[in-house]
Design a protein around this motif. Structure first.
Motif, mmCIF file in Angstrom:
data_model
loop_
_atom_site.group_PDB
_atom_site.id
_atom_site.type_symbol
_atom_site.label_atom_id
_atom_site.label_comp_id
_atom_site.label_asym_id
_atom_site.label_seq_id
_atom_site.Cartn_x
_atom_site.Cartn_y
_atom_site.Cartn_z
ATOM 1 N N LYS A 37 0.841 -1.192 0.000
ATOM 2 C CA LYS A 37 0.000 0.000 0.000
ATOM 3 C C LYS A 37 0.875 1.240 0.000
ATOM 4 O O LYS A 37 1.605 1.487 0.949
ATOM 5 C CB LYS A 37 -0.915 -0.004 1.223
ATOM 6 N N GLU A 38 0.757 2.016 -1.050
ATOM 7 C CA GLU A 38 1.630 3.170 -1.181
ATOM 8 C C GLU A 38 1.311 4.279 -0.194
ATOM 9 O O GLU A 38 2.074 5.213 -0.058
ATOM 10 C CB GLU A 38 1.612 3.694 -2.621
ATOM 11 N N ASN A 39 0.228 4.148 0.540
ATOM 12 C CA ASN A 39 -0.077 5.151 1.552
ATOM 13 C C ASN A 39 0.265 4.671 2.963
ATOM 14 O O ASN A 39 -0.148 5.270 3.938
ATOM 15 C CB ASN A 39 -1.534 5.590 1.473
ATOM 16 N N CYS A 40 1.026 3.587 3.066
ATOM 17 C CA CYS A 40 1.451 3.079 4.379
ATOM 18 C C CYS A 40 2.817 3.594 4.803
ATOM 19 O O CYS A 40 3.123 3.613 5.988
ATOM 20 C CB CYS A 40 1.459 1.549 4.387
ATOM 21 N N LEU A 43 6.141 8.768 3.386
ATOM 22 C CA LEU A 43 5.976 9.621 2.213
ATOM 23 C C LEU A 43 4.569 9.476 1.644
ATOM 24 O O LEU A 43 3.920 10.472 1.313
ATOM 25 C CB LEU A 43 7.021 9.299 1.145
ATOM 26 N N GLY A 44 4.094 8.263 1.537
ATOM 27 C CA GLY A 44 2.751 8.029 1.002
ATOM 28 C C GLY A 44 1.667 8.656 1.856
ATOM 29 O O GLY A 44 0.718 9.258 1.336
ATOM 30 N N ARG A 45 1.801 8.507 3.175
ATOM 31 C CA ARG A 45 0.812 9.133 4.080
ATOM 32 C C ARG A 45 0.806 10.643 3.892
ATOM 33 O O ARG A 45 -0.241 11.277 3.841
ATOM 34 C CB ARG A 45 1.108 8.769 5.532
ATOM 35 N N TRP A 46 2.003 11.227 3.786
ATOM 36 C CA TRP A 46 2.106 12.669 3.600
ATOM 37 C C TRP A 46 1.517 13.090 2.254
ATOM 38 O O TRP A 46 0.774 14.074 2.178
ATOM 39 C CB TRP A 46 3.569 13.108 3.706
ATOM 40 N N LEU A 47 1.842 12.347 1.190
ATOM 41 C CA LEU A 47 1.318 12.688 -0.131
ATOM 42 C C LEU A 47 -0.211 12.644 -0.170
ATOM 43 O O LEU A 47 -0.834 13.433 -0.879
ATOM 44 C CB LEU A 47 1.885 11.733 -1.192
ATOM 45 N N HIS A 48 -0.792 11.754 0.590
ATOM 46 C CA HIS A 48 -2.251 11.604 0.574
ATOM 47 C C HIS A 48 -2.963 12.479 1.610
ATOM 48 O O HIS A 48 -4.191 12.489 1.658
ATOM 49 C CB HIS A 48 -2.630 10.134 0.780
ATOM 50 N N SER A 49 -2.202 13.217 2.422
ATOM 51 C CA SER A 49 -2.840 14.068 3.437
ATOM 52 C C SER A 49 -2.302 15.500 3.335
ATOM 53 O O SER A 49 -2.752 16.269 2.502
ATOM 54 C CB SER A 49 -2.641 13.480 4.832
ATOM 55 N N GLN A 54 -1.668 20.868 0.795
ATOM 56 C CA GLN A 54 -0.817 22.032 0.572
ATOM 57 C C GLN A 54 -0.372 22.203 -0.873
ATOM 58 O O GLN A 54 -0.258 23.320 -1.367
ATOM 59 C CB GLN A 54 0.430 21.946 1.459
ATOM 60 N N PHE A 55 -0.086 21.078 -1.545
ATOM 61 C CA PHE A 55 0.577 21.164 -2.840
ATOM 62 C C PHE A 55 -0.125 20.381 -3.954
ATOM 63 O O PHE A 55 0.420 20.216 -5.038
ATOM 64 C CB PHE A 55 2.023 20.664 -2.718
ATOM 65 N N GLY A 56 -1.324 19.903 -3.686
ATOM 66 C CA GLY A 56 -2.041 19.040 -4.625
ATOM 67 C C GLY A 56 -2.271 19.616 -6.005
ATOM 68 O O GLY A 56 -2.460 18.875 -6.958
ATOM 69 N N HIS A 68 5.439 7.567 -7.076
ATOM 70 C CA HIS A 68 5.456 6.874 -5.799
ATOM 71 C C HIS A 68 4.591 5.620 -5.871
ATOM 72 O O HIS A 68 4.995 4.547 -5.409
ATOM 73 C CB HIS A 68 4.987 7.809 -4.671
ATOM 74 N N ALA A 69 3.428 5.733 -6.467
ATOM 75 C CA ALA A 69 2.548 4.566 -6.630
ATOM 76 C C ALA A 69 3.219 3.515 -7.509
ATOM 77 O O ALA A 69 3.169 2.311 -7.203
ATOM 78 C CB ALA A 69 1.215 4.999 -7.222
ATOM 79 N N GLU A 70 3.872 3.933 -8.583
ATOM 80 C CA GLU A 70 4.572 3.000 -9.471
ATOM 81 C C GLU A 70 5.716 2.300 -8.742
ATOM 82 O O GLU A 70 5.949 1.114 -8.953
ATOM 83 C CB GLU A 70 5.090 3.733 -10.706
ATOM 84 N N PHE A 71 6.410 3.029 -7.877
ATOM 85 C CA PHE A 71 7.470 2.425 -7.080
ATOM 86 C C PHE A 71 6.910 1.277 -6.242
ATOM 87 O O PHE A 71 7.483 0.185 -6.198
ATOM 88 C CB PHE A 71 8.134 3.468 -6.165
ATOM 89 N N HIS A 72 5.811 1.510 -5.574
ATOM 90 C CA HIS A 72 5.245 0.476 -4.701
ATOM 91 C C HIS A 72 4.755 -0.733 -5.495
ATOM 92 O O HIS A 72 4.855 -1.867 -5.012
ATOM 93 C CB HIS A 72 4.150 1.053 -3.804
#
Length: 120
Positions: A37-40, A43-49, A54-56, A68-72
């Motif tokens: 899970k790329e949000n675990c 970095l993933g948690r930060w990217l999704h929150s 702030q920067f979406g 990041h998703a491709e990496f996971h």
């Protein structure tokens, strides 16, 4: 968010995988969940929150999220090969010309680009 620290953590997966292959040791359930899970990961948690809030709207954010998703996805393939004892395949999957190696490079580059654009 310490982007540099997170870049190193993602790059370190190649070493962790190499060690698991060399030692013929499976990856534990916690590691597998973090990879799947790329949000675990941090970095993933930060990217999704916070990062998204702030920067979406920035192109560098979208690129970093995608890479990041491709990496996971690629990391999970390697981890699955290790855990099914396909060590030769796993070794090839982390070689310098592999999709995993490209994914590591891509996510690191995009994280650096996001860091510069956001002054993090």
């Amino acid at each position: 968010m310490d982007i540099n620290k997170e870049i190193l953590k993602h790059a370190d997966w190649k070493i962790r995988f190499s060690n698991a292959i060399f030692r013929r040791e499976p990856l534990d359930a916690y590691v597998m969940e973090t990879i799947r899970k790329e949000n675990c990961c941090e970095l993933g948690r930060w990217l999704h929150s916070e990062g998204k809030a702030q920067f979406g709207s920035l192109p560098s954010y979208e690129a970093c999220l995608k890479k990041h998703a491709e990496f996971h996805i690629e990391a999970e393939k390697v981890a699955n090969a290790i855990n099914t004892k396909q060590y030769i395949s796993a070794s090839k999957m982390i070689s310098s010309d592999s999709a995993f190696n490209a994914a590591v490079s891509d996510v690191c580059c995009e994280a650096i680009r996001l860091k510069k654009e956001c002054f993090l």
